[in-house]
Motif scaffolding. Sequence first.
Motif, mmCIF file in Angstrom:
data_model
loop_
_atom_site.group_PDB
_atom_site.id
_atom_site.type_symbol
_atom_site.label_atom_id
_atom_site.label_comp_id
_atom_site.label_asym_id
_atom_site.label_seq_id
_atom_site.Cartn_x
_atom_site.Cartn_y
_atom_site.Cartn_z
ATOM 1 N N LYS A 47 -3.560 7.772 -1.285
ATOM 2 C CA LYS A 47 -2.132 7.732 -0.959
ATOM 3 C C LYS A 47 -1.899 8.263 0.446
ATOM 4 N N GLY A 70 8.113 1.350 -6.560
ATOM 5 C CA GLY A 70 7.087 1.773 -7.501
ATOM 6 C C GLY A 70 7.622 1.899 -8.912
ATOM 7 N N SER A 74 4.547 6.203 -10.501
ATOM 8 C CA SER A 74 3.887 5.800 -9.252
ATOM 9 C C SER A 74 3.282 6.978 -8.483
ATOM 10 N N HIS A 76 2.035 6.523 -5.552
ATOM 11 C CA HIS A 76 2.502 6.266 -4.181
ATOM 12 C C HIS A 76 3.851 6.914 -3.928
ATOM 13 N N GLU A 149 5.097 -1.586 -2.038
ATOM 14 C CA GLU A 149 4.580 -0.953 -3.247
ATOM 15 C C GLU A 149 3.150 -0.481 -3.012
ATOM 16 N N GLY A 150 2.859 0.730 -3.486
ATOM 17 C CA GLY A 150 1.504 1.257 -3.351
ATOM 18 C C GLY A 150 1.152 1.700 -1.945
ATOM 19 N N SER A 152 0.715 -0.254 0.500
ATOM 20 C CA SER A 152 -0.265 -1.212 1.039
ATOM 21 C C SER A 152 0.331 -2.090 2.135
ATOM 22 N N GLY A 179 -5.481 -1.746 -7.099
ATOM 23 C CA GLY A 179 -4.190 -1.918 -7.741
ATOM 24 C C GLY A 179 -3.271 -2.793 -6.905
ATOM 25 N N SER A 180 -2.920 -2.295 -5.720
ATOM 26 C CA SER A 180 -2.068 -3.076 -4.817
ATOM 27 C C SER A 180 -2.848 -3.695 -3.669
ATOM 28 N N TYR A 246 -2.557 -2.716 -16.500
ATOM 29 C CA TYR A 246 -2.299 -1.528 -15.692
ATOM 30 C C TYR A 246 -1.817 -0.375 -16.574
ATOM 31 N N TYR A 272 -6.738 4.889 -12.803
ATOM 32 C CA TYR A 272 -7.509 4.426 -11.642
ATOM 33 C C TYR A 272 -8.965 4.916 -11.698
ATOM 34 N N GLY A 302 -4.736 10.317 -7.465
ATOM 35 C CA GLY A 302 -3.791 9.768 -8.423
ATOM 36 C C GLY A 302 -3.731 10.498 -9.740
#
Length: 308
Positions: A47, A70, A74, A76, A149-150, A152, A179-180, A246, A272, A302
């Motif tokens: 993150k 998110g 989340s 993130h 999101e994430g 990314s 994930g993202s 997920y 994760y 995470g």
Amino acid sequence: MTHTLDQLQISLPSPEQRITPDWKNAERLQIWVKRDDLIHEVISGNKWRKLRQSIRYAQTNHIQHIVSFGGGHSNHLHALGYVCSALKIKLTAIVRGHYHNNDTPMLRDLKAWQADIQFVDRKTYQLRDDDAYLAALSQQYPNAMFIPEGGSSAHALTGVSEILRELRQTYDYILAPVGSGGTLAGLIAGASAQISDKQANIIGIGVLKGQDYLEKLVSNLLLKQALGPVQQANWHIEHGFHFNGYAKTTPELTAFCQHVNHTLGIPIEPVYSGKLFWAAKKLIEQNTFAKDSRILLLHTGGLQGARN
């Protein structure tokens, strides 16, 4: 008073820890863990890697408002909320689902950090990458910076690629959860930029049902970095270890996470890092890797996402 990134007290580089798990065939290999979960007690793992360049850009350009997306758990948004609170940047968090009467630990933290939380239904949330929707949000939140999101974004790839420059030795394989898409894309971008006779094979472990979808996410992020297929490092995504979706888990996966924590002293969770370690165990049992290969597992943190 100017608030700087230095006051966040991020601990880098994160250590590379050799492990000797009690997995079938593990003794044939050298297995290491990049402990990005130790970067910071709140802004854990990838993150911070993905956020650092975005936050630096915001501060350089005197941006005082960030909007991002998110779910109710989340990692993130949790990391971003902490950073924005510490640096006195306003955060608007657009959250999938309605948690008005059912706060998660992450949402309680965001509220304590004075974030503006906007709940949207799943149909609206699916528009989070839609140009028209983002244009409307830009009018609603003028002068704000949007982070996907994430975390990314294109900025994220630069931050994640720094992982490879920190490594104290070479590896044959690097495994990371997906994930993202930002972490895997950043590793690929970093490996592709290295001048080396031997690049590591980069293997993503999909943590959600997303065959083709995850590959597209990663490829699109790489295209933004102008990395054509010929230049890219060798990579692929394994899709057999998502446990049906997920944040989905089973008693077996939960017990496995507890076993790793107990025997190796490394905290992992089922969203994760647990799926990453589980995949590594299964691939090693299947003799996927040649004898004496050096394998690096990227622990992306995470851990807060597993709180109840």
